[in-house]
Design a protein around this motif. Structure first.
Motif, PDB file in Angstrom:
ATOM      1  N   ILE A 342       1.150  -1.165  -0.091  1.00 56.41           N
ATOM      2  CA  ILE A 342      -0.144  -0.022  -0.113  1.00 56.41           C
ATOM      3  C   ILE A 342       0.820   1.391   0.135  1.00 56.41           C
ATOM      4  N   PRO A 343       0.581   2.072  -0.888  1.00 57.03           N
ATOM      5  CA  PRO A 343       1.668   3.269  -1.082  1.00 57.03           C
ATOM      6  C   PRO A 343       1.438   4.383   0.221  1.00 57.03           C
ATOM      7  N   LYS A 344       2.588   4.753   0.748  1.00 57.17           N
ATOM      8  CA  LYS A 344       2.285   5.987   2.286  1.00 57.17           C
ATOM      9  C   LYS A 344       1.068   6.508   1.788  1.00 57.17           C
ATOM     10  N   ASP A 345       0.229   7.261   0.786  1.00 56.23           N
ATOM     11  CA  ASP A 345      -0.209   8.475   0.729  1.00 56.23           C
ATOM     12  C   ASP A 345      -1.289   7.757   0.539  1.00 56.23           C
ATOM     13  N   GLN A 346      -1.551   6.561   0.262  1.00 58.07           N
ATOM     14  CA  GLN A 346      -2.726   5.672   0.780  1.00 58.07           C
ATOM     15  C   GLN A 346      -2.872   5.355   1.845  1.00 58.07           C
ATOM     16  N   GLN A 347      -2.287   5.395   2.798  1.00 61.29           N
ATOM     17  CA  GLN A 347      -2.428   4.442   4.134  1.00 61.29           C
ATOM     18  C   GLN A 347      -2.999   5.306   4.934  1.00 61.29           C
ATOM     19  N   GLY A 357      -7.994   2.452  -1.343  1.00 62.11           N
ATOM     20  CA  GLY A 357      -6.898   3.131  -1.641  1.00 62.11           C
ATOM     21  C   GLY A 357      -7.295   3.616  -3.310  1.00 62.11           C
ATOM     22  N   ASP A 358      -7.741   3.264  -4.460  1.00 59.76           N
ATOM     23  CA  ASP A 358      -8.133   3.847  -5.729  1.00 59.76           C
ATOM     24  C   ASP A 358      -9.447   3.115  -6.288  1.00 59.76           C
ATOM     25  N   SER A 390       3.232  -0.768   5.469  1.00 58.97           N
ATOM     26  CA  SER A 390       3.175  -1.417   4.412  1.00 58.97           C
ATOM     27  C   SER A 390       3.884  -0.583   2.947  1.00 58.97           C
ATOM     28  N   ALA A 391       4.280  -1.112   2.054  1.00 61.84           N
ATOM     29  CA  ALA A 391       5.088   0.136   0.899  1.00 61.84           C
ATOM     30  C   ALA A 391       4.864  -1.444  -0.688  1.00 61.84           C
ATOM     31  N   PRO A 392       4.211  -0.404  -1.351  1.00 65.45           N
ATOM     32  CA  PRO A 392       4.103  -0.969  -2.232  1.00 65.45           C
ATOM     33  C   PRO A 392       5.673  -2.054  -3.243  1.00 65.45           C
ATOM     34  N   SER A 396       2.458  -6.222   2.723  1.00 63.03           N
ATOM     35  CA  SER A 396       1.556  -5.376   4.435  1.00 63.03           C
ATOM     36  C   SER A 396       2.145  -6.196   5.461  1.00 63.03           C
TER      37      SER A 396
END
Length: 548
Positions: A342-347, A357-358, A390-392, A396
């Protein structure tokens, strides 16, 4: 009282005695209205208000005349007049605040207090007289201006509060209507869903060709469970929003909870060729107290999401111990995967309702976006907080900690498999839906139990009166008499047979209402066969002796 300290009573006895009589009488009259029994206020509120106004007129008039008399008799520089001014100013100011709801009464009160001395000052004349008259006039204008502002503010605030009360009433009515709608929809959806899942379970145990079982029946059963899962998420989210979701407390085995979670999700993991591992630290007590149902729901949501968003690799569930006392223990849970991450901006909003997320995630993987929001709320109810690392492309890690009580006695395990059956029982099934009658009766008869069916609450009472049973399975929403009413009538009549409520109602405190009516337990529809068998083991004696 000021006149008593002067020669006024000797020099002007009639005037002073008249003023004193009117003033004392008015004070006594008003005190009797305010401090006396409120019979007149309740019986004739309009007359009570008129009498209060009469007392205000008498008191204000008497005080105003007294001040004017002191100005004429002693002049503006005498101490009786100065003391009287202070008294009148206090009365005028206090009355302006006290009588602010009724502006006309404020005007009357202030004018009766100040006009007499204003006229007396003009009569006396001279610099002192005209100056005092001007001061009194300005004071009256100030008080009346303030009174009008306070009066407008008072009624505006009152109107705002009334409007707010109306809005709250409307919101409460809407909330009640929403809860009732959800209760009805829950019942109407769960009732046919119970028939679908029940018939699928019966067919799975029947003889059929392998392709029928592996494709048609399994697909039917998994699809129905998926629809039920969505329904449960929506209802749980509604309960959380209304503040009606509460945790229950019972004994449970943490290792059994984790193992059940792994078993439920193992088919999904195998379908994607994922490794699904679980581990519980040896230090975790074997018997704990908490809400096992909600804990399992959280683990299923987190591990189910991990499987959904992992294409290859591993999904793991771990439980370790934290701080421990003689009565409780802190457990640390970790659900990790090697998925898309999960990207940081979506966490920051991943735990928001309806969030995934999107939009591309929703299109690709599906789901309602309620699982993590519900899990987060449940963990908070259990005294913890879910954290995410988590990170892309790196997977996670969802973790949380909760404290559970430690049981001194072990958890009783019940084997509800077909090989270990309960001795045959006489069971009264109270159910008005024909499909649900068939499903429950067949599941019970497969275990060797004798089943009698009643379609209404009244029929159930007649059956219990005429026959002997070991257990009553009671639906609630039935014609003529509800299950709750039937259970209450049975308890009043002295019937001690265990009664278990079977209902598709899962909102509005259904379980609490069933227990308050005298039932011994509650089983929500749709239920699995093993859940039904577990209820039988919990509420009936092992020897299966029929009783009244």
């Amino acid at each position: 009282m000021l006149a008593f300290g002067t020669a006024s009573f000797r020099e002007h006895p009639r005037l002073m005695w008249s003023i004193a009589t009117v003033l004392v009488g008015a004070l006594v009259f008003r005190a009797s209205l305010v401090l006396g029994p409120p019979r007149l206020l309740r019986a004739e509120p309009a007359l009570w208000r008129r009498r209060i106004a009469d007392s205000v007129v008498l008191i204000a008039g008497a005080c105003g005349v007294t001040q004017a008399a002191f100005a004429l008799l002693y002049g503006f520089g005498s101490w009786p007049f100065t003391a009287c001014i202070i008294w009148i100013v206090g009365l005028a100011t206090g009355g302006t605040i006290t009588f602010v709801p009724c502006l006309n009464l404020v005007y009357l009160h202030v004018l009766l207090l100040e006009v007499p001395v204003f006229l007396a000052s003009l009569w006396i004349g001279g610099l002192e007289g005209y100056t005092f008259a001007l001061t009194a006039g300005l004071f009256v204008v100030f008080l009346l201006t303030q009174a009008r502002g306070l009066h407008n503010s008072y009624w505006t605030g009152l109107a705002d509060r009334a409007l707010e009360a109306d809005r709250l009433s409307e919101l409460e009515a809407l909330s009640l209507a929403k809860s009732q709608f959800l209760a009805n929809m829950s019942h109407e959806i769960r009732t046919p869903m119970h028939g679908i899942l029940g018939m699928a379970q019966l067919l799975q145990s029947a003889e059929c060709r392998p392709e029928q079982r592996d494709f048609y029946l399994d697909t039917l059963y998994s699809s129905a469970k998926g629809l039920l899962h969505v329904l449960n998420d929506v209802l749980d989210f509604s309960k959380i929003g209304a503040g009606k979701l509460q945790l229950e407390t019972s004994s449970f085995d943490m290792r059994a909870i984790v193992e059940q979670t792994r078993e439920i999700l193992s088919a999904q993991a195998e379908a994607k060729k994922l490794r699904l591992r679980s581990s519980v630290a040896p230090e975790v007590p074997s018997s704990l107290r908490g809400d096992p149902v909600r804990l399992r729901q959280v683990l299923l949501n987190l591990a189910g999401n991990a499987i959904k968003f992992t294409e290859a690799g591993l999904v793991s569930i771990q439980v370790e111990t934290g701080e421990r006392t003689d009565e409780s223990v802190e457990l640390r849970f970790l659900v990790a995967d090697t998925g898309i991450g999960i990207p940081k901006d979506q966490q920051t909003h991943i735990f928001d309702a309806f969030s995934q997320g999107d939009a591309s995630i929703t299109r690709r993987f599906g789901g309602t976006g309620l699982g993590l929001a519900i899990s987060s709320e449940l963990v908070q109810l259990m005294g913890g907080r879910i954290e995410l690392d988590s990170a892309p492309g790196q997977g996670s890690r969802f973790s949380f900690s909760c404290r559970f009580g430690i049981c001194t006695e072990g958890v009783r395990r019940v084997d509800t498999s077909a090989e270990t059956r309960h001795p045959p029982l006489r069971i009264l099934l109270v159910e008005d839906n024909l499909v649900n009658q068939t499903v429950a009766a067949r599941l019970l008869e497969k275990q060797g139990h004798y089943v009698r069916i009643a379609s209404t609450g009244r029929q159930a009472i007649e059956r219990v009166t005429a026959e002997i049973f070991d257990l009553i399975l009671m639906d609630n929403q039935m014609p003529e008499m509800s299950g709750i009413e039937a259970a209450q009538a049975m308890r009043v009549a002295g019937v001690t047979i265990p009664i278990v409520g079977l209902s598709a109602e899962t909102v509005n405190g259904a379980q609490e209402r069933f227990l308050e009516a005298g039932m011994n337990g509650y089983l929500a529809k749709p239920f699995r066969a093993d859940e039904l068998y577990d209820v039988i083991h919990r509420f009936t004696p092992a020897e299966g002796a029929a009783r009244h």
